[in-house]
Scaffold this motif. Structure first.
Motif, PDB file in Angstrom:
ATOM      1  N   MET A  67       1.139  -1.009  -0.078  1.00  0.00           N
ATOM      2  CA  MET A  67      -0.308   0.139   0.044  1.00  0.00           C
ATOM      3  C   MET A  67       1.075   1.591   0.405  1.00  0.00           C
ATOM      4  SD  MET A  67      -3.042  -1.391  -0.504  1.00  0.00           S
ATOM      5  CE  MET A  67      -3.963   0.208   0.264  1.00  0.00           C
ATOM      6  N   GLY A  68       2.210   1.356   0.048  1.00  0.00           N
ATOM      7  CA  GLY A  68       3.132   2.148  -0.220  1.00  0.00           C
ATOM      8  C   GLY A  68       4.269   1.958   1.200  1.00  0.00           C
ATOM      9  N   ALA A  69       4.106   3.625   0.975  1.00  0.00           N
ATOM     10  CA  ALA A  69       4.722   3.736   2.572  1.00  0.00           C
ATOM     11  C   ALA A  69       4.601   2.938   3.384  1.00  0.00           C
ATOM     12  CB  ALA A  69       5.795   5.188   2.401  1.00  0.00           C
ATOM     13  N   ASP A  70       3.309   3.149   3.560  1.00  0.00           N
ATOM     14  CA  ASP A  70       3.423   2.966   4.735  1.00  0.00           C
ATOM     15  C   ASP A  70       1.993   1.665   4.879  1.00  0.00           C
ATOM     16  OD1 ASP A  70       4.361   4.829   6.807  1.00  0.00           O
ATOM     17  OD2 ASP A  70       3.237   6.680   5.537  1.00  0.00           O
ATOM     18  N   VAL A  71       1.817   1.185   6.203  1.00  0.00           N
ATOM     19  CA  VAL A  71       0.952   0.170   6.504  1.00  0.00           C
ATOM     20  C   VAL A  71      -0.143   0.973   6.381  1.00  0.00           C
ATOM     21  CG1 VAL A  71      -0.239  -2.248   7.496  1.00  0.00           C
ATOM     22  CG2 VAL A  71       2.462  -1.222   7.956  1.00  0.00           C
ATOM     23  N   ALA A  72      -1.119   0.294   5.134  1.00  0.00           N
ATOM     24  CA  ALA A  72      -2.760   0.593   5.274  1.00  0.00           C
ATOM     25  C   ALA A  72      -3.730  -0.577   4.856  1.00  0.00           C
ATOM     26  CB  ALA A  72      -2.520   1.755   3.912  1.00  0.00           C
ATOM     27  N   PHE A  73      -4.552  -0.466   4.852  1.00  0.00           N
ATOM     28  CA  PHE A  73      -5.818  -1.289   4.188  1.00  0.00           C
ATOM     29  C   PHE A  73      -6.450  -1.126   2.913  1.00  0.00           C
ATOM     30  CE2 PHE A  73      -4.566  -2.004   8.575  1.00  0.00           C
ATOM     31  CZ  PHE A  73      -4.450  -3.731   8.731  1.00  0.00           C
ATOM     32  N   PRO A  74      -6.661  -1.935   1.983  1.00  0.00           N
ATOM     33  CA  PRO A  74      -7.714  -1.199   0.786  1.00  0.00           C
ATOM     34  C   PRO A  74      -8.981  -2.103   1.534  1.00  0.00           C
ATOM     35  CG  PRO A  74      -5.852  -4.170   0.449  1.00  0.00           C
ATOM     36  CD  PRO A  74      -5.957  -3.185   1.751  1.00  0.00           C
ATOM     37  N   PRO A  75      -9.648  -0.927   0.186  1.00  0.00           N
ATOM     38  CA  PRO A  75     -11.263  -0.421   1.018  1.00  0.00           C
ATOM     39  C   PRO A  75     -12.232  -2.423   1.368  1.00  0.00           C
ATOM     40  CG  PRO A  75     -10.613   0.579  -1.042  1.00  0.00           C
ATOM     41  CD  PRO A  75      -9.649  -0.094  -0.951  1.00  0.00           C
ATOM     42  N   ILE A  87      -8.162 -15.651  -3.983  1.00  0.00           N
ATOM     43  CA  ILE A  87      -7.138 -15.183  -3.402  1.00  0.00           C
ATOM     44  C   ILE A  87      -7.491 -14.504  -2.029  1.00  0.00           C
ATOM     45  CG2 ILE A  87      -5.910 -12.992  -4.422  1.00  0.00           C
ATOM     46  CD1 ILE A  87      -7.062 -13.131  -7.134  1.00  0.00           C
ATOM     47  N   MET A  88      -6.253 -15.215  -0.907  1.00  0.00           N
ATOM     48  CA  MET A  88      -6.206 -14.442  -0.256  1.00  0.00           C
ATOM     49  C   MET A  88      -4.439 -13.003   0.274  1.00  0.00           C
ATOM     50  SD  MET A  88      -6.518 -13.680   2.956  1.00  0.00           S
ATOM     51  CE  MET A  88      -7.939 -15.757   3.441  1.00  0.00           C
ATOM     52  N   PRO A  89      -6.021 -11.975   0.435  1.00  0.00           N
ATOM     53  CA  PRO A  89      -4.562 -10.980   0.180  1.00  0.00           C
ATOM     54  C   PRO A  89      -4.453 -10.445   1.465  1.00  0.00           C
ATOM     55  CG  PRO A  89      -7.548  -9.919   0.283  1.00  0.00           C
ATOM     56  CD  PRO A  89      -7.319 -12.038   0.450  1.00  0.00           C
ATOM     57  N   GLU A  90      -3.547  -9.960   1.366  1.00  0.00           N
ATOM     58  CA  GLU A  90      -2.510  -9.704   2.944  1.00  0.00           C
ATOM     59  C   GLU A  90      -1.757  -8.413   2.601  1.00  0.00           C
ATOM     60  OE1 GLU A  90      -2.093 -11.397   4.890  1.00  0.00           O
ATOM     61  OE2 GLU A  90      -3.082 -13.075   4.660  1.00  0.00           O
ATOM     62  N   PRO A  91      -2.675  -7.443   3.072  1.00  0.00           N
ATOM     63  CA  PRO A  91      -1.931  -5.464   2.926  1.00  0.00           C
ATOM     64  C   PRO A  91      -0.745  -5.649   3.926  1.00  0.00           C
ATOM     65  CG  PRO A  91      -4.188  -6.164   3.858  1.00  0.00           C
ATOM     66  CD  PRO A  91      -3.950  -7.188   3.697  1.00  0.00           C
ATOM     67  N   MET A  92       0.032  -4.592   3.727  1.00  0.00           N
ATOM     68  CA  MET A  92       1.466  -4.553   4.143  1.00  0.00           C
ATOM     69  C   MET A  92       1.707  -3.644   3.110  1.00  0.00           C
ATOM     70  SD  MET A  92       3.409  -7.712   3.568  1.00  0.00           S
ATOM     71  CE  MET A  92       2.347  -8.744   3.628  1.00  0.00           C
ATOM     72  N   SER A  93       3.233  -2.511   3.733  1.00  0.00           N
ATOM     73  CA  SER A  93       3.602  -1.566   2.813  1.00  0.00           C
ATOM     74  C   SER A  93       4.032  -1.945   1.631  1.00  0.00           C
ATOM     75  CB  SER A  93       4.382  -0.845   4.084  1.00  0.00           C
ATOM     76  OG  SER A  93       5.821  -1.895   4.203  1.00  0.00           O
ATOM     77  N   SER A  94       4.360  -1.677   1.003  1.00  0.00           N
ATOM     78  CA  SER A  94       4.946  -1.724  -0.721  1.00  0.00           C
ATOM     79  C   SER A  94       6.698  -2.654  -0.022  1.00  0.00           C
ATOM     80  CB  SER A  94       5.365  -0.824  -1.371  1.00  0.00           C
ATOM     81  OG  SER A  94       3.919  -0.517  -2.015  1.00  0.00           O
TER      82      SER A  94
END
Length: 118
Positions: A67-75, A87-94
């Motif tokens: 999600m870029g430089a920082d940890v964020a959550f997609p909608p 598909i298992m999404p795993e959001p984190m910083s890039s």
């Protein structure tokens, strides 16, 4: 710029490095948001462009979402759609997503990585 030193990928394409606005994958520099799989790289329109992510259904089990430089959550609706597609999404910083992708790829797993630039 960060340079990553992956080990063995059995012919798959690793993420070699990243920096402000770009990613280096398999020795080639890509600007902007991208999707990386064992087969290669495709440009991505970002979080507002879910179709390329959903097209990965059946070819990846886990999708690291940088999600870029920082940890964020997609909608939540994107997360739900990915999960419904298997598909298992795993959001984190890039940066974390790139490293996690390489480790998981080196294990021979069916993995993808969607990266927003830093």
């Amino acid at each position: 710029m960060s340079v990553m030193t992956p080990t063995e990928f059995l012919g798959a394409v690793p993420i070699d490095g990243y920096g402000p606005g770009f990613f280096r994958v398999g020795g080639k520099v890509h600007h902007g948001a991208i999707i990386v799989t064992a087969d290669g790289v495709i440009p991505w329109g970002g979080i507002e462009d879910p179709q390329p992510l959903l097209a990965l259904a059946g070819s990846v089990d886990v999708l690291f979402v940088g999600m870029g430089a920082d940890v964020a959550f997609p909608p939540r609706d994107l997360t739900d759609a990915l999960e419904q597609a298997g598909i298992m999404p795993e959001p984190m910083s890039s940066p974390s997503a790139a490293r996690s992708y390489n480790v998981t790829l080196s294990e021979g797993r069916r993995v993808g990585c969607a990266l927003l630039p830093l």
